[in-house]
Design a protein around this motif. Structure first.
Motif, PDB file in Angstrom:
ATOM      1  N   ASN A  20       0.787  -1.229   0.000  1.00  0.00           N
ATOM      2  CA  ASN A  20       0.000   0.000   0.000  1.00  0.00           C
ATOM      3  C   ASN A  20       0.823   1.285   0.000  1.00  0.00           C
ATOM      4  N   GLY A  21       2.057   1.216  -0.433  1.00  0.00           N
ATOM      5  CA  GLY A  21       2.838   2.439  -0.616  1.00  0.00           C
ATOM      6  C   GLY A  21       3.819   2.755   0.484  1.00  0.00           C
ATOM      7  N   ASP A  22       4.631   3.775   0.212  1.00  0.00           N
ATOM      8  CA  ASP A  22       5.757   4.181   1.038  1.00  0.00           C
ATOM      9  C   ASP A  22       6.797   3.072   1.165  1.00  0.00           C
ATOM     10  N   SER A  23       7.093   2.456   0.023  1.00  0.00           N
ATOM     11  CA  SER A  23       8.189   1.482  -0.016  1.00  0.00           C
ATOM     12  C   SER A  23       9.522   2.211  -0.135  1.00  0.00           C
ATOM     13  N   GLU A  24       9.504   3.371  -0.794  1.00  0.00           N
ATOM     14  CA  GLU A  24      10.691   4.152  -1.115  1.00  0.00           C
ATOM     15  C   GLU A  24      11.611   3.429  -2.099  1.00  0.00           C
ATOM     16  N   LEU A  25      11.066   2.432  -2.799  1.00  0.00           N
ATOM     17  CA  LEU A  25      11.815   1.698  -3.817  1.00  0.00           C
ATOM     18  C   LEU A  25      11.447   2.235  -5.196  1.00  0.00           C
ATOM     19  N   ARG A  26      12.252   1.906  -6.185  1.00  0.00           N
ATOM     20  CA  ARG A  26      11.946   2.300  -7.557  1.00  0.00           C
ATOM     21  C   ARG A  26      10.672   1.592  -8.015  1.00  0.00           C
ATOM     22  N   SER A  27       9.866   2.282  -8.787  1.00  0.00           N
ATOM     23  CA  SER A  27       8.616   1.677  -9.258  1.00  0.00           C
ATOM     24  C   SER A  27       8.860   0.552 -10.253  1.00  0.00           C
ATOM     25  N   ASP A  28      10.050   0.511 -10.861  1.00  0.00           N
ATOM     26  CA  ASP A  28      10.371  -0.560 -11.806  1.00  0.00           C
ATOM     27  C   ASP A  28      11.208  -1.671 -11.156  1.00  0.00           C
ATOM     28  N   SER A  29      11.251  -1.711  -9.831  1.00  0.00           N
ATOM     29  CA  SER A  29      12.015  -2.738  -9.121  1.00  0.00           C
ATOM     30  C   SER A  29      11.468  -4.127  -9.439  1.00  0.00           C
ATOM     31  N   PRO A  30      12.349  -5.103  -9.654  1.00  0.00           N
ATOM     32  CA  PRO A  30      11.891  -6.487  -9.876  1.00  0.00           C
ATOM     33  C   PRO A  30      11.111  -7.053  -8.681  1.00  0.00           C
ATOM     34  N   LEU A  31      11.256  -6.438  -7.513  1.00  0.00           N
ATOM     35  CA  LEU A  31      10.495  -6.880  -6.340  1.00  0.00           C
ATOM     36  C   LEU A  31       8.998  -6.780  -6.557  1.00  0.00           C
ATOM     37  N   TRP A  32       8.570  -5.908  -7.448  1.00  0.00           N
ATOM     38  CA  TRP A  32       7.137  -5.697  -7.648  1.00  0.00           C
ATOM     39  C   TRP A  32       6.507  -6.727  -8.580  1.00  0.00           C
ATOM     40  N   GLU A  33       7.315  -7.627  -9.145  1.00  0.00           N
ATOM     41  CA  GLU A  33       6.732  -8.668  -9.990  1.00  0.00           C
ATOM     42  C   GLU A  33       5.835  -9.567  -9.129  1.00  0.00           C
ATOM     43  N   GLY A  34       4.550  -9.605  -9.484  1.00  0.00           N
ATOM     44  CA  GLY A  34       3.597 -10.391  -8.711  1.00  0.00           C
ATOM     45  C   GLY A  34       2.998  -9.653  -7.531  1.00  0.00           C
ATOM     46  N   VAL A  35       3.265  -8.343  -7.414  1.00  0.00           N
ATOM     47  CA  VAL A  35       2.757  -7.540  -6.293  1.00  0.00           C
ATOM     48  C   VAL A  35       1.963  -6.360  -6.858  1.00  0.00           C
ATOM     49  N   GLU A  36       0.769  -6.149  -6.324  1.00  0.00           N
ATOM     50  CA  GLU A  36      -0.035  -4.982  -6.663  1.00  0.00           C
ATOM     51  C   GLU A  36       0.445  -3.852  -5.748  1.00  0.00           C
ATOM     52  N   VAL A  37       0.948  -2.765  -6.341  1.00  0.00           N
ATOM     53  CA  VAL A  37       1.561  -1.715  -5.530  1.00  0.00           C
ATOM     54  C   VAL A  37       1.037  -0.344  -5.960  1.00  0.00           C
ATOM     55  N   VAL A  38       0.889   0.545  -4.974  1.00  0.00           N
ATOM     56  CA  VAL A  38       0.525   1.939  -5.224  1.00  0.00           C
ATOM     57  C   VAL A  38       1.582   2.827  -4.583  1.00  0.00           C
ATOM     58  N   GLY A  39       1.589   4.087  -4.987  1.00  0.00           N
ATOM     59  CA  GLY A  39       2.550   5.032  -4.456  1.00  0.00           C
ATOM     60  C   GLY A  39       2.040   5.725  -3.211  1.00  0.00           C
ATOM     61  N   GLY A  40       2.974   6.058  -2.343  1.00  0.00           N
ATOM     62  CA  GLY A  40       2.655   6.803  -1.129  1.00  0.00           C
ATOM     63  C   GLY A  40       3.326   8.160  -1.144  1.00  0.00           C
ATOM     64  N   ASN A  41       3.165   8.893  -0.078  1.00  0.00           N
ATOM     65  CA  ASN A  41       3.737  10.238   0.002  1.00  0.00           C
ATOM     66  C   ASN A  41       5.261  10.232   0.102  1.00  0.00           C
ATOM     67  N   MET A  42       5.863   9.090   0.381  1.00  0.00           N
ATOM     68  CA  MET A  42       7.321   8.993   0.451  1.00  0.00           C
ATOM     69  C   MET A  42       7.902   8.212  -0.730  1.00  0.00           C
ATOM     70  N   ASP A  43       7.096   7.943  -1.732  1.00  0.00           N
ATOM     71  CA  ASP A  43       7.569   7.264  -2.945  1.00  0.00           C
ATOM     72  C   ASP A  43       7.847   8.329  -3.994  1.00  0.00           C
ATOM     73  N   PHE A  44       9.125   8.682  -4.128  1.00  0.00           N
ATOM     74  CA  PHE A  44       9.505   9.801  -4.976  1.00  0.00           C
ATOM     75  C   PHE A  44       9.861   9.389  -6.405  1.00  0.00           C
ATOM     76  N   TYR A  45      10.024   8.092  -6.647  1.00  0.00           N
ATOM     77  CA  TYR A  45      10.286   7.641  -8.013  1.00  0.00           C
ATOM     78  C   TYR A  45       8.980   7.671  -8.802  1.00  0.00           C
ATOM     79  N   PRO A  46       9.015   8.109 -10.050  1.00  0.00           N
ATOM     80  CA  PRO A  46       7.793   8.139 -10.857  1.00  0.00           C
ATOM     81  C   PRO A  46       7.352   6.730 -11.241  1.00  0.00           C
TER      82      PRO A  46
END
Length: 173
Positions: free
Chosen positions: A36-62
């Protein structure tokens, strides 16, 4: 409707190891994994494969969407971080959005405080923070939700993947 299981985490704040551990533990064995956001990781990180993710107020990568709607069978899951809905003050905007998208479940984060309740037909769920808990429960947590036609069963789990029993809840649908 067969039983479905989802995993929900939030507010990992740069702790990619715990995100990876939870993802690897459940990917392919549950119906969906959410962050649910505030991972602070890149939005294109391979970690997100298979994960539904949204951005939070601390997610600065587009590249992060502010909201997401996932349909699992007949269950509509709305997901956001929460800061855009002013949840620090009340849940009215979040509730209105959940109604608008006809959500059965509305996932959010931002507050770092685990919580689950029903409002109308919608389950609202904050899994807490997997890295930086706030509030009276100072435990890093994520959530496991069993979805059936009759109910939502929520267990909050520690970083050791053990149930935190004081928070377990079940709601009729």
């Amino acid at each position: 409707m067969a039983k479905q299981v989802i995993i929900v985490m939030s507010d990992s704040h740069g702790d990619s190891l715990i995100v990876e551990e939870i993802r690897n533990r459940y990917v392919g064995t549950v119906d969906a994994i959410f962050h649910n956001g505030d991972s602070e990781l890149r939005s294109d990180s391979p970690l997100w494969e298979g994960v539904e993710v949204v951005g939070g107020n601390m997610d600065f990568y587009p590249g992060y969407p502010p909201t997401r709607l996932t349909v699992l069978g007949q269950t509509r899951i709305a997901q956001t971080h929460g800061h855009l809905y002013n949840i620090n003050f009340d849940f009215q905007k979040l509730d209105l959005w959940a109604q608008e998208v006809e959500a059965d479940i509305c996932l959010y984060g931002h507050l770092h405080v685990p919580n689950a309740w029903m409002e109308g037909k919608t389950l609202f769920l904050n899994p807490g923070s997997i890295s930086q808990p706030r509030g009276p429960i100072q435990e890093c947590l994520y959530a496991r939700v069993e979805i059936t036609e009759e109910s939502f069963k929520i267990d909050f789990l520690t970083r050791n993947h053990e149930v935190y029993p004081a928070l377990s809840r079940e709601f009729s649908r």
